[in-house]
Design an enzyme around this catalytic site. Structure first.
Site, PDB file in Angstrom:
ATOM      1  N   GLY A 250       0.828  -1.214   0.000  1.00  0.00           N
ATOM      2  CA  GLY A 250       0.000   0.000   0.000  1.00  0.00           C
ATOM      3  C   GLY A 250       0.860   1.261   0.000  1.00  0.00           C
ATOM      4  N   ASP A 251       1.930   1.245   0.788  1.00  0.00           N
ATOM      5  CA  ASP A 251       2.827   2.410   0.855  1.00  0.00           C
ATOM      6  C   ASP A 251       3.513   2.600  -0.501  1.00  0.00           C
ATOM      7  OD1 ASP A 251       2.130   2.111   3.514  1.00  0.00           O
ATOM      8  OD2 ASP A 251       3.986   1.095   4.041  1.00  0.00           O
TER       9      ASP A 251
HETATM   10  N1  LIG Z   1      -1.518 -10.288  -4.092  1.00  0.00           N
HETATM   11  C1  LIG Z   1      -1.290  -9.237  -4.872  1.00  0.00           C
HETATM   12  N2  LIG Z   1      -1.162  -9.397  -6.217  1.00  0.00           N
HETATM   13  C2  LIG Z   1      -0.961  -8.342  -7.037  1.00  0.00           C
HETATM   14  N3  LIG Z   1      -0.867  -7.068  -6.594  1.00  0.00           N
HETATM   15  C3  LIG Z   1      -0.976  -6.840  -5.266  1.00  0.00           C
HETATM   16  C4  LIG Z   1      -1.194  -7.906  -4.328  1.00  0.00           C
HETATM   17  N4  LIG Z   1      -1.263  -7.371  -3.086  1.00  0.00           N
HETATM   18  C5  LIG Z   1      -1.102  -6.023  -3.243  1.00  0.00           C
HETATM   19  N5  LIG Z   1      -0.943  -5.703  -4.546  1.00  0.00           N
HETATM   20  C6  LIG Z   1      -0.778  -4.364  -5.142  1.00  0.00           C
HETATM   21  O1  LIG Z   1      -0.515  -3.396  -4.145  1.00  0.00           O
HETATM   22  C7  LIG Z   1      -1.615  -2.477  -4.023  1.00  0.00           C
HETATM   23  C8  LIG Z   1      -1.846  -2.157  -2.556  1.00  0.00           C
HETATM   24  O2  LIG Z   1      -2.122  -3.357  -1.866  1.00  0.00           O
HETATM   25  P1  LIG Z   1      -3.131  -3.466  -0.646  1.00  0.00           P
HETATM   26  O3  LIG Z   1      -2.844  -4.781   0.010  1.00  0.00           O
HETATM   27  O4  LIG Z   1      -4.510  -3.231  -1.119  1.00  0.00           O
HETATM   28  O5  LIG Z   1      -2.698  -2.226   0.272  1.00  0.00           O
HETATM   29  P2  LIG Z   1      -2.513  -2.134   1.864  1.00  0.00           P
HETATM   30  O6  LIG Z   1      -1.127  -2.704   2.107  1.00  0.00           O
HETATM   31  O7  LIG Z   1      -2.566  -0.669   2.132  1.00  0.00           O
HETATM   32  O8  LIG Z   1      -3.610  -2.924   2.482  1.00  0.00           O
HETATM   33  C9  LIG Z   1      -2.807  -3.160  -4.711  1.00  0.00           C
HETATM   34  O9  LIG Z   1      -3.723  -2.230  -5.212  1.00  0.00           O
HETATM   35  C10 LIG Z   1      -2.079  -3.938  -5.829  1.00  0.00           C
HETATM   36  O10 LIG Z   1      -1.757  -3.068  -6.905  1.00  0.00           O
HETATM   37  O1  LIG Z   2       1.250   2.317  11.375  1.00  0.00           O
HETATM   38  P1  LIG Z   2       0.518   1.006  11.257  1.00  0.00           P
HETATM   39  O2  LIG Z   2      -0.868   1.157  10.740  1.00  0.00           O
HETATM   40  O3  LIG Z   2       0.599   0.208  12.546  1.00  0.00           O
HETATM   41  O4  LIG Z   2       1.281   0.164  10.157  1.00  0.00           O
HETATM   42  C1  LIG Z   2       2.645  -0.110  10.269  1.00  0.00           C
HETATM   43  C2  LIG Z   2       3.026  -1.180   9.329  1.00  0.00           C
HETATM   44  O5  LIG Z   2       2.627  -0.810   8.039  1.00  0.00           O
HETATM   45  C3  LIG Z   2       3.700  -0.954   7.115  1.00  0.00           C
HETATM   46  O6  LIG Z   2       4.178   0.345   6.853  1.00  0.00           O
HETATM   47  C4  LIG Z   2       3.215  -1.662   5.884  1.00  0.00           C
HETATM   48  O7  LIG Z   2       2.061  -1.009   5.402  1.00  0.00           O
HETATM   49  P2  LIG Z   2       1.243  -1.498   4.155  1.00  0.00           P
HETATM   50  O8  LIG Z   2       1.418  -2.999   4.067  1.00  0.00           O
HETATM   51  O9  LIG Z   2      -0.159  -1.034   4.427  1.00  0.00           O
HETATM   52  O10 LIG Z   2       1.821  -0.801   2.969  1.00  0.00           O
HETATM   53  C5  LIG Z   2       4.778  -1.751   7.834  1.00  0.00           C
HETATM   54  O11 LIG Z   2       6.065  -1.394   7.430  1.00  0.00           O
HETATM   55  C6  LIG Z   2       4.512  -1.438   9.278  1.00  0.00           C
HETATM   56  O12 LIG Z   2       4.850  -2.503  10.102  1.00  0.00           O
END
Ligand SMILES: Nc1ncnc2c1ncn2[C@@H]1O[C@H](COP(=O)(O)OP(=O)(O)O)[C@@H](O)[C@H]1O
Ligand SMILES: O=P(O)(O)OC[C@H]1O[C@](O)(COP(=O)(O)O)[C@@H](O)[C@@H]1O
Length: 302
Positions: A250-251
């Site tokens: 997500g980041d």
């Molecule tokens: N299993 C996956 N396969 C393909 N792309 C992924 C997958 N997981 C994450 N992504 C990519 O990363 C983006 C952010 O992932 P997501 O898991 O929704 O965010 P967060 O970490 O904030 O929950 C998605 O919109 C997609 O583009």
């Molecule tokens: O600040 P929060 O919500 O506890 O999340 C921290 C965690 O999120 C992350 O930044 C990863 O975030 P994403 O998987 O949503 O991109 C990790 O590096 C960290 O451990």
């Protein structure tokens, strides 16, 4: 200039096991220690994509030192408020048949420490981009995001917010340029479970009605949806590939979006595609996305 703020950085301890049983001794077969936290990950990926940023926030103790050492290794500038006591949290990411995360709570932050961060933010100027991201340690007031946005209001700073629930909902009245909840977080904010694209768009629009300009909803392996301030929406599937490590996907998406937006001089579709490709490039790799990995995936979705 781009700035990221991580209120509660973390050293992510990522382990892999064939299986995980609660209540027993489990032995890992892979381990990695990565400096993280949402804004820090955004800064690292921006650097990988060729854009300079400065990582701000709070660090403490030996874990904070390790994060700064890793950022130095990536060539990412940082200017954290150094806390006198405690340690930056360690977040444990267990990858077995299921994924389990144990996220620490983080060190104590005093009012004086907070003021130090505000003074750094006062130096931002028109045209700067600011990413406010992640959870807050329990000693920070839960209006800290709002306070920062109120303080910077009207200064021409493009603010991106990636946070959950109230932290996010309470800043919408300050019209953040972009917010990036995932589909589950979007549902949680309204106490509903969202399954279809139509439902996701309906609830993303509600965030616009509350003040957000552009809303990017990530949906992990299902890709993403972007609603822009001019009433358009875009949908993209995620590129195909093998999921290796979704921590920071997500980041990475936020970093990719900023990169696409800057390089295309404000084209939302380009920014959106770059965001999706960057998120997936991180998900398909042990480490955070690199530019060649992103460009290879970008070709598969445009
Ligand atoms: N299993 C996956 N396969 C393909 N792309 C992924 C997958 N997981 C994450 N992504 C990519 O990363 C983006 C952010 O992932 P997501 O898991 O929704 O965010 P967060 O970490 O904030 O929950 C998605 O919109 C997609 O583009
Ligand atoms: O600040 P929060 O919500 O506890 O999340 C921290 C965690 O999120 C992350 O930044 C990863 O975030 P994403 O998987 O949503 O991109 C990790 O590096 C960290 O451990």
């Amino acid at each position: 200039m781009i700035y990221t703020v991580t209120f509660n950085p973390s050293l992510d301890y990522i382990v892999r096991l064939d299986s995980f049983t609660a209540g027993e001794i489990n032995r890992v077969n892979y381990e990695q220690v990565l400096g993280g936290g949402k804004g820090i990950n955004v800064s690292i990926v921006l650097g990988n994509l060729g854009h300079e940023s400065t990582a701000l926030g709070f660090t403490a103790g030996f874990t904070g030192e390790e994060i700064k050492r890793q950022l130095d290794g990536f060539g990412v500038k940082h200017d954290f408020v150094q806390l006198p006591e405690g340690f930056t949290r360690i977040n444990v990411k267990v990858k077995a048949d299921k994924e389990t995360e144990i996220n620490g709570q983080g060190p104590d932050i005093s009012e004086a420490n907070r003021e130090e961060l505000f003074e750094k933010l006062d130096k931002l100027s028109k045209g700067d981009t600011l990413v406010l991201a992640g959870s807050i340690p329990k000693t920070l007031p839960d209006d800290i995001y709002e306070k920062i946005m109120a303080r910077l209001e009207g200064r021409g700073i493009r603010i991106i917010v990636d946070a959950e629930k109230k932290l996010l909902l309470n800043v919408l009245k300050y019209h953040p340029f972009l917010i990036k909840p995932n589909n589950h977080e979007l549902g949680d904010m309204f106490g509903v479970k969202l399954t279809t694209d139509e439902e996701i768009i309906t609830y993303a629009k509600k965030l616009q009605e509350k003040g957000a300009q552009n809303v990017l909803i990530s949906m992990a392996g299902d890709g993403a949806i972007l609603l822009t301030a001019d009433g358009k929406h875009y949908k993209s599937p995620a590129p195909k590939g093998k999921l290796i490590n979704s921590v920071g996907a997500g980041d990475s998406m936020v970093a990719g979006f900023i990169t696409g937006y800057i390089e295309s001089q404000g084209d939302f579709e380009t920014a959106f595609h770059m965001g999706v490709a960057t998120g997936s490039a991180s998900a398909f790799s042990e480490n955070l996305a690199t530019r060649p990995e992103v460009e290879a995936l970008l070709k598969t979705i445009i």
